[in-house]
Design an enzyme around this catalytic site. Structure first.
Site, PDB file in Angstrom:
ATOM      1  CE  LYS A  95      -2.908 -10.462   8.791  1.00 23.93           C
ATOM      2  NZ  LYS A  95      -4.177 -10.060   8.210  1.00 23.93           N
ATOM      3  CG  ASP A 125     -11.021 -13.726   7.525  1.00 22.35           C
ATOM      4  OD1 ASP A 125     -10.031 -14.202   8.128  1.00 22.35           O
ATOM      5  OD2 ASP A 125     -10.918 -12.879   6.615  1.00 22.35           O
ATOM      6  CE1 TYR A 176      -7.741  -6.008   3.406  1.00 21.11           C
ATOM      7  CE2 TYR A 176      -7.031  -7.638   5.015  1.00 21.11           C
ATOM      8  CZ  TYR A 176      -6.835  -6.953   3.827  1.00 21.11           C
ATOM      9  OH  TYR A 176      -5.738  -7.236   3.059  1.00 21.11           O
ATOM     10  CE1 TYR A 220      -3.795  -2.342   0.493  1.00 22.22           C
ATOM     11  CE2 TYR A 220      -2.432  -3.327   2.192  1.00 22.22           C
ATOM     12  CZ  TYR A 220      -3.532  -3.368   1.353  1.00 22.22           C
ATOM     13  OH  TYR A 220      -4.365  -4.446   1.395  1.00 22.22           O
TER      14      TYR A 220
HETATM   15  C1  LIG Z   1      -4.660 -10.217   6.860  1.00 18.44           C
HETATM   16  C2  LIG Z   1      -6.028 -10.694   6.656  1.00 18.44           C
HETATM   17  C3  LIG Z   1      -6.392 -11.386   5.491  1.00 18.44           C
HETATM   18  C4  LIG Z   1      -5.452 -11.587   4.336  1.00 18.44           C
HETATM   19  O1  LIG Z   1      -4.333 -12.343   4.655  1.00 18.44           O
HETATM   20  P1  LIG Z   1      -3.005 -12.242   3.747  1.00 18.44           P
HETATM   21  O2  LIG Z   1      -2.113 -13.295   4.306  1.00 18.44           O
HETATM   22  O3  LIG Z   1      -2.486 -10.854   3.922  1.00 18.44           O
HETATM   23  O4  LIG Z   1      -3.423 -12.516   2.341  1.00 18.44           O
HETATM   24  C5  LIG Z   1      -7.686 -11.863   5.406  1.00 18.44           C
HETATM   25  N1  LIG Z   1      -8.573 -11.677   6.401  1.00 18.44           N
HETATM   26  C6  LIG Z   1      -8.247 -11.032   7.537  1.00 18.44           C
HETATM   27  C7  LIG Z   1      -9.263 -10.888   8.616  1.00 18.44           C
HETATM   28  C8  LIG Z   1      -6.977 -10.498   7.696  1.00 18.44           C
HETATM   29  O5  LIG Z   1      -6.666  -9.820   8.819  1.00 18.44           O
END
Ligand SMILES: *Cc1c(COP(=O)(O)O)cnc(C)c1O
Length: 434
Positions: free
Chosen positions: A282, A253, A152, A24
């Protein structure tokens, strides 16, 4: 020139400017770019010898800190066996162990694990699972997703299409994305009493479009990159009920929230619910090697398998990478054998106490904490590129965004190190008055 010697700090920055794109970031005007030479526990060591206390855990990931001997050893041990082997028609112990562990520790019912390389891809896979599930059930018209504003879910096309279309980072691409349904972001804070009116719009949308919706997708309890908002577990419980009532799948997610950050191993546990499909990433590898996973329950996996196309149609080249799985196994073992719940709770309490004075400033809208996440929300936007150098000068690594200054340090941070972070936040917030 092809660099073949150790780069001086100035050469490194020049070559970075010449060739490297950062996340970004405008490459013509990247702002302060900070060369890190090595990292140890909670410290980032800069090329010029300065040391910063890490308040970011490299975006939710480095929960055990950096250069951890146990995690290093797990990578070294696996490296001596194999780094990677294709996963089609082949299996190996690191991946099998990890899948079995994830099925065991995740909310009940999530039995099947699909590995991928990044969080965004894990979200793409979740969306595809839901669509293929309904295709197998003879309901191929179900291709829409219902999600929340301020959400997100990643940067790839399917994921972008379920991110907040306005406040998200992808409004530029809006015209090129598939269109989905967005309910109001939950307005009921984590500790606030939930009322049915809080979810009325969501309930209306799900009811109205029930024949077209494949799944609901949302971040559980914490909306991260869309504003670091915490919402009531009752809201999530009601979402699960409404999905059941309307026969719609629920995708959760947990990429940011998974592995202890919110005070529970998975944020779903605050509400005591199980999704049909769940994404992880993550902190899965504690910030070592990129890896993500999409889990689903038997309803979804058997549903897909009972269709005309029983194979789930996805298969990344680096699927089930052995090095990544090995370090994930070591990280989960380390986490579960630690007193992470106590640590996360005490980090949260200390942040709550030490960030509270920020509330004195008229332009601070709210100070909130949940688990090991501390947030100072301002009532006006801030320019991150102006604040990051101030934080670096104060010896800490903190990267605000939007109108949010936040901390989510590695779980191993000491109280003294954490005080350094909170006092830097206080000082920087104070400078905003001028
Ligand atoms: C960081 C994140 C993603 C994307 O993960 P990347 O490894 O950066 O592709 C998807 N959903 C949530 C909630 C996130 O915090």
């Amino acid at each position: 020139m092809i660099p073949n010697h150790e780069l001086s700090p100035s050469d490194l920055l020049q070559l970075d400017r010449d060739h490297v794109w950062h996340p970004y970031t405008d490459f013509t005007n990247p702002g302060l770019i900070t060369p890190v030479s090595h990292a140890q526990a909670v410290e980032l060591h800069l090329a010029d010898g300065r040391v910063l206390i890490d308040g970011m855990s490299s975006w939710w990931a480095a929960v055990h800190g950096y250069n951890h001997p146990t995690l290093n050893q797990a990578v070294i041990d696996q490296l001596g066996k194999m780094a990677h082997v294709m996963f089609a028609g082949i299996t190996h112990e690191p991946a099998v162990k990890l899948a079995a562990t994830l099925a065991q520790i995740s909310p009940p019912g999530l039995n099947k694990v699909f590995f991928s390389d990044s969080g965004s891809v894990a979200v793409e896979i979740a969306l595809k699972m839901a669509i293929q599930y309904w295709h197998s059930q003879g309901q191929a018209q179900r291709t829409m997703f219902l999600t929340l504003k301020r959400g997100y879910h990643g940067d790839t096309f399917g994921a972008m299409a379920v991110c907040d279309p306005h406040s998200g980072m992808h409004h530029l691409f809006h015209h090129a994305l598939s269109h989905h349904l967005f309910a109001e972001a939950p307005s009921c804070g984590f500790d606030e009493p939930f009322q049915e009116t809080h979810i009325a719009k969501f309930a209306q949308l799900i009811q109205q479009h029930r024949q077209k919706i494949a799944a609901v997708i949302l971040e559980p309890i914490v909306q991260g990159a869309g504003g670091m908002r915490f919402y009531s577990p009752d809201y999530l419980r009601r979402v699960r009920e409404l999905c059941d009532k309307n026969g719609i799948l629920l995708i959760v997610d947990e990429i940011a929230t998974g592995f202890g950050r919110t005070g529970k191993l998975f944020a779903c546990e605050h509400a005591g619910i199980s999704p049909d499909i769940m994404c992880m990433g993550k902190a899965l590898t504690a910030g070592y090697i990129t890896l993500a996973a999409t889990l689903c329950n038997d309803k979804v996996s058997n549903g897909i398998a009972s269709g005309d196309n029983p194979a789930f149609m996805h298969g990344p080249t680096y699927m089930g990478n052995a090095l990544a799985c090995a370090v994930a196994n070591a990280s989960i073992e380390l986490l579960l054998n630690s007193d992470w719940e106590t640590r996360v709770a005490s980090i949260g309490k200390q942040m709550r106490d030490e960030l509270a004075p920020c509330k004195e400033f008229s332009y601070v809208k709210e100070v909130r904490t949940l688990g090991a996440i501390g947030v100072v929300e301002l009532n006006r936007p801030i320019v991150s590129s102006q604040l990051v150098p101030l934080f670096v000068e104060l010896g800490v690594w903190v990267r605000p965004f939007g109108n949010i200054i936040y901390l989510m340090p590695p779980f191993i941070i000491t109280p003294d190190q954490l005080s350094k972070l909170t006092s830097a936040v206080l000082k920087v917030v104070a400078t905003l008055a001028e």
